[in-house]
Design a protein around this motif. Structure first.
Motif, PDB file in Angstrom:
ATOM      1  N   GLN A  48      -6.192  11.093   7.078  1.00 52.68           N
ATOM      2  CA  GLN A  48      -5.001  11.200   6.233  1.00 52.68           C
ATOM      3  C   GLN A  48      -3.818  10.440   6.833  1.00 52.68           C
ATOM      4  O   GLN A  48      -3.120   9.699   6.144  1.00 52.68           O
ATOM      5  CB  GLN A  48      -4.620  12.673   6.011  1.00 52.68           C
ATOM      6  CG  GLN A  48      -3.444  12.871   5.075  1.00 52.68           C
ATOM      7  CD  GLN A  48      -3.688  12.303   3.685  1.00 52.68           C
ATOM      8  OE1 GLN A  48      -4.784  12.377   3.156  1.00 52.68           O
ATOM      9  NE2 GLN A  48      -2.653  11.707   3.096  1.00 52.68           N
ATOM     10  N   LEU A  49      -3.618  10.585   8.138  1.00 54.82           N
ATOM     11  CA  LEU A  49      -2.505   9.900   8.790  1.00 54.82           C
ATOM     12  C   LEU A  49      -2.708   8.392   8.801  1.00 54.82           C
ATOM     13  O   LEU A  49      -1.747   7.637   8.635  1.00 54.82           O
ATOM     14  CB  LEU A  49      -2.318  10.424  10.212  1.00 54.82           C
ATOM     15  CG  LEU A  49      -1.853  11.885  10.329  1.00 54.82           C
ATOM     16  CD1 LEU A  49      -1.752  12.291  11.786  1.00 54.82           C
ATOM     17  CD2 LEU A  49      -0.550  12.103   9.598  1.00 54.82           C
ATOM     18  N   CYS A  50      -3.947   7.953   8.968  1.00 52.84           N
ATOM     19  CA  CYS A  50      -4.238   6.515   8.910  1.00 52.84           C
ATOM     20  C   CYS A  50      -3.864   5.950   7.541  1.00 52.84           C
ATOM     21  O   CYS A  50      -3.224   4.891   7.445  1.00 52.84           O
ATOM     22  CB  CYS A  50      -5.715   6.242   9.197  1.00 52.84           C
ATOM     23  SG  CYS A  50      -6.170   6.381  10.927  1.00 52.84           S
ATOM     24  N   LEU A  51      -4.248   6.649   6.498  1.00 47.34           N
ATOM     25  CA  LEU A  51      -3.934   6.194   5.141  1.00 47.34           C
ATOM     26  C   LEU A  51      -2.426   6.175   4.898  1.00 47.34           C
ATOM     27  O   LEU A  51      -1.886   5.230   4.323  1.00 47.34           O
ATOM     28  CB  LEU A  51      -4.633   7.074   4.113  1.00 47.34           C
ATOM     29  CG  LEU A  51      -6.161   6.999   4.091  1.00 47.34           C
ATOM     30  CD1 LEU A  51      -6.739   8.071   3.178  1.00 47.34           C
ATOM     31  CD2 LEU A  51      -6.634   5.619   3.677  1.00 47.34           C
ATOM     32  N   GLU A  52      -1.736   7.215   5.346  1.00 42.12           N
ATOM     33  CA  GLU A  52      -0.291   7.281   5.156  1.00 42.12           C
ATOM     34  C   GLU A  52       0.426   6.169   5.916  1.00 42.12           C
ATOM     35  O   GLU A  52       1.304   5.498   5.368  1.00 42.12           O
ATOM     36  CB  GLU A  52       0.242   8.642   5.624  1.00 42.12           C
ATOM     37  CG  GLU A  52      -0.132   9.788   4.718  1.00 42.12           C
ATOM     38  CD  GLU A  52       0.284  11.143   5.280  1.00 42.12           C
ATOM     39  OE1 GLU A  52       1.101  11.183   6.241  1.00 42.12           O
ATOM     40  OE2 GLU A  52      -0.207  12.163   4.764  1.00 42.12           O
ATOM     41  N   GLU A  53       0.056   5.994   7.174  1.00 41.34           N
ATOM     42  CA  GLU A  53       0.729   4.981   7.988  1.00 41.34           C
ATOM     43  C   GLU A  53       0.392   3.568   7.521  1.00 41.34           C
ATOM     44  O   GLU A  53       1.243   2.680   7.575  1.00 41.34           O
ATOM     45  CB  GLU A  53       0.413   5.167   9.471  1.00 41.34           C
ATOM     46  CG  GLU A  53       1.020   6.422  10.066  1.00 41.34           C
ATOM     47  CD  GLU A  53       2.545   6.491   9.944  1.00 41.34           C
ATOM     48  OE1 GLU A  53       3.218   5.433   9.917  1.00 41.34           O
ATOM     49  OE2 GLU A  53       3.074   7.614   9.864  1.00 41.34           O
ATOM     50  N   ALA A 103      -0.112   2.686   4.470  1.00 47.69           N
ATOM     51  CA  ALA A 103       0.707   2.470   3.278  1.00 47.69           C
ATOM     52  C   ALA A 103       2.169   2.203   3.642  1.00 47.69           C
ATOM     53  O   ALA A 103       2.885   1.546   2.883  1.00 47.69           O
ATOM     54  CB  ALA A 103       0.617   3.684   2.354  1.00 47.69           C
ATOM     55  N   ARG A 104       2.611   2.668   4.798  1.00 46.78           N
ATOM     56  CA  ARG A 104       4.000   2.483   5.227  1.00 46.78           C
ATOM     57  C   ARG A 104       4.257   1.138   5.908  1.00 46.78           C
ATOM     58  O   ARG A 104       5.404   0.780   6.134  1.00 46.78           O
ATOM     59  CB  ARG A 104       4.402   3.606   6.179  1.00 46.78           C
ATOM     60  CG  ARG A 104       4.575   4.933   5.487  1.00 46.78           C
ATOM     61  CD  ARG A 104       5.077   5.980   6.449  1.00 46.78           C
ATOM     62  NE  ARG A 104       5.265   7.237   5.757  1.00 46.78           N
ATOM     63  CZ  ARG A 104       4.918   8.413   6.228  1.00 46.78           C
ATOM     64  NH1 ARG A 104       4.397   8.517   7.432  1.00 46.78           N
ATOM     65  NH2 ARG A 104       5.113   9.496   5.524  1.00 46.78           N
ATOM     66  N   ILE A 105       3.211   0.437   6.273  1.00 43.60           N
ATOM     67  CA  ILE A 105       3.412  -0.865   6.917  1.00 43.60           C
ATOM     68  C   ILE A 105       3.828  -1.863   5.842  1.00 43.60           C
ATOM     69  O   ILE A 105       3.087  -2.144   4.910  1.00 43.60           O
ATOM     70  CB  ILE A 105       2.141  -1.332   7.660  1.00 43.60           C
ATOM     71  CG1 ILE A 105       1.834  -0.371   8.818  1.00 43.60           C
ATOM     72  CG2 ILE A 105       2.322  -2.765   8.173  1.00 43.60           C
ATOM     73  CD1 ILE A 105       0.546  -0.666   9.553  1.00 43.60           C
ATOM     74  N   HIS A 106       5.018  -2.363   5.976  1.00 45.91           N
ATOM     75  CA  HIS A 106       5.595  -3.255   4.960  1.00 45.91           C
ATOM     76  C   HIS A 106       4.970  -4.648   5.047  1.00 45.91           C
ATOM     77  O   HIS A 106       4.679  -5.136   6.142  1.00 45.91           O
ATOM     78  CB  HIS A 106       7.112  -3.337   5.150  1.00 45.91           C
ATOM     79  CG  HIS A 106       7.814  -3.842   3.947  1.00 45.91           C
ATOM     80  ND1 HIS A 106       7.983  -5.181   3.695  1.00 45.91           N
ATOM     81  CD2 HIS A 106       8.370  -3.183   2.903  1.00 45.91           C
ATOM     82  CE1 HIS A 106       8.619  -5.332   2.561  1.00 45.91           C
ATOM     83  NE2 HIS A 106       8.880  -4.138   2.052  1.00 45.91           N
ATOM     84  N   PRO A 107       4.752  -5.288   3.907  1.00 43.08           N
ATOM     85  CA  PRO A 107       4.183  -6.648   3.914  1.00 43.08           C
ATOM     86  C   PRO A 107       4.966  -7.646   4.763  1.00 43.08           C
ATOM     87  O   PRO A 107       4.390  -8.579   5.307  1.00 43.08           O
ATOM     88  CB  PRO A 107       4.205  -7.053   2.436  1.00 43.08           C
ATOM     89  CG  PRO A 107       4.163  -5.762   1.695  1.00 43.08           C
ATOM     90  CD  PRO A 107       4.923  -4.778   2.542  1.00 43.08           C
ATOM     91  N   THR A 108       6.272  -7.433   4.914  1.00 42.91           N
ATOM     92  CA  THR A 108       7.047  -8.362   5.743  1.00 42.91           C
ATOM     93  C   THR A 108       6.611  -8.293   7.206  1.00 42.91           C
ATOM     94  O   THR A 108       6.703  -9.286   7.926  1.00 42.91           O
ATOM     95  CB  THR A 108       8.568  -8.094   5.648  1.00 42.91           C
ATOM     96  OG1 THR A 108       8.821  -6.735   5.999  1.00 42.91           O
ATOM     97  CG2 THR A 108       9.085  -8.395   4.259  1.00 42.91           C
ATOM     98  N   TYR A 109       6.139  -7.114   7.642  1.00 40.85           N
ATOM     99  CA  TYR A 109       5.628  -6.995   9.013  1.00 40.85           C
ATOM    100  C   TYR A 109       4.417  -7.916   9.182  1.00 40.85           C
ATOM    101  O   TYR A 109       4.310  -8.632  10.177  1.00 40.85           O
ATOM    102  CB  TYR A 109       5.247  -5.539   9.320  1.00 40.85           C
ATOM    103  CG  TYR A 109       4.654  -5.375  10.697  1.00 40.85           C
ATOM    104  CD1 TYR A 109       5.469  -5.330  11.820  1.00 40.85           C
ATOM    105  CD2 TYR A 109       3.278  -5.288  10.874  1.00 40.85           C
ATOM    106  CE1 TYR A 109       4.928  -5.198  13.086  1.00 40.85           C
ATOM    107  CE2 TYR A 109       2.734  -5.164  12.140  1.00 40.85           C
ATOM    108  CZ  TYR A 109       3.563  -5.109  13.241  1.00 40.85           C
ATOM    109  OH  TYR A 109       3.023  -4.989  14.497  1.00 40.85           O
ATOM    110  N   CYS A 110       3.528  -7.905   8.202  1.00 34.02           N
ATOM    111  CA  CYS A 110       2.348  -8.777   8.242  1.00 34.02           C
ATOM    112  C   CYS A 110       2.776 -10.238   8.242  1.00 34.02           C
ATOM    113  O   CYS A 110       2.219 -11.057   8.976  1.00 34.02           O
ATOM    114  CB  CYS A 110       1.430  -8.490   7.058  1.00 34.02           C
ATOM    115  SG  CYS A 110       0.837  -6.797   7.008  1.00 34.02           S
TER     116      CYS A 110
END
Length: 128
Positions: free
Chosen positions: A90-95, A97-104
């Motif tokens: 659950q935490l993997c899925l939540e985190e 989803a929180r990683i913003h595309p600009t970080y990538c």
């Protein structure tokens, strides 16, 4: 995963993904340099489909943006201290989803700098 699975996945999805992403003809495929999938069938599939493969040092995690993305995900999940497998998922899925595309995007934009540093360190690990 077995090498046959790698070949099947690429046969089914690689060229379709290239078309969906509108990459045209000037794209390059990056392998993670894991020797396992490089069986004869895998090499043949790439050659038969005229896939250009990026040449880069094996085991050079500094040049692979996805490795930094996985590291960021692990750091975020670890900070939330999951106590069981269900919570970990659950935490993997939540985190994730929180990683913003600009970080990538920043990981990819930083590639030239990392490449220069890896060259300076003759393929050894860099501080990143």
């Amino acid at each position: 995963m077995r090498e046959e699975n790698d070949v099947d996945i690429l046969k089914q999805h690689l060229l379709t993904s290239v078309r969906k992403l509108n990459l045209g003809r000037k794209w390059v495929f990056q392998l993670d340099n894991d020797p396992k999938p490089f069986c004869h069938n895998f090499e043949s599939m790439l050659k038969d489909n005229k896939v250009k493969v990026l040449e880069w040092p094996s085991q050079c995690l500094d040049l692979n943006p996805i490795e930094h993305l996985w590291s960021e995900l692990k750091r975020r999940v670890r900070a939330r201290r999951p106590t069981n497998l269900t919570q970990l998922l659950q935490l993997c899925l939540e985190e994730w989803a929180r990683i913003h595309p600009t970080y990538c995007g920043k990981l990819v934009e930083g590639y030239p700098k990392r490449l220069t540093q890896v060259k300076q360190f003759k393929g050894n690990a860099i501080k990143y």
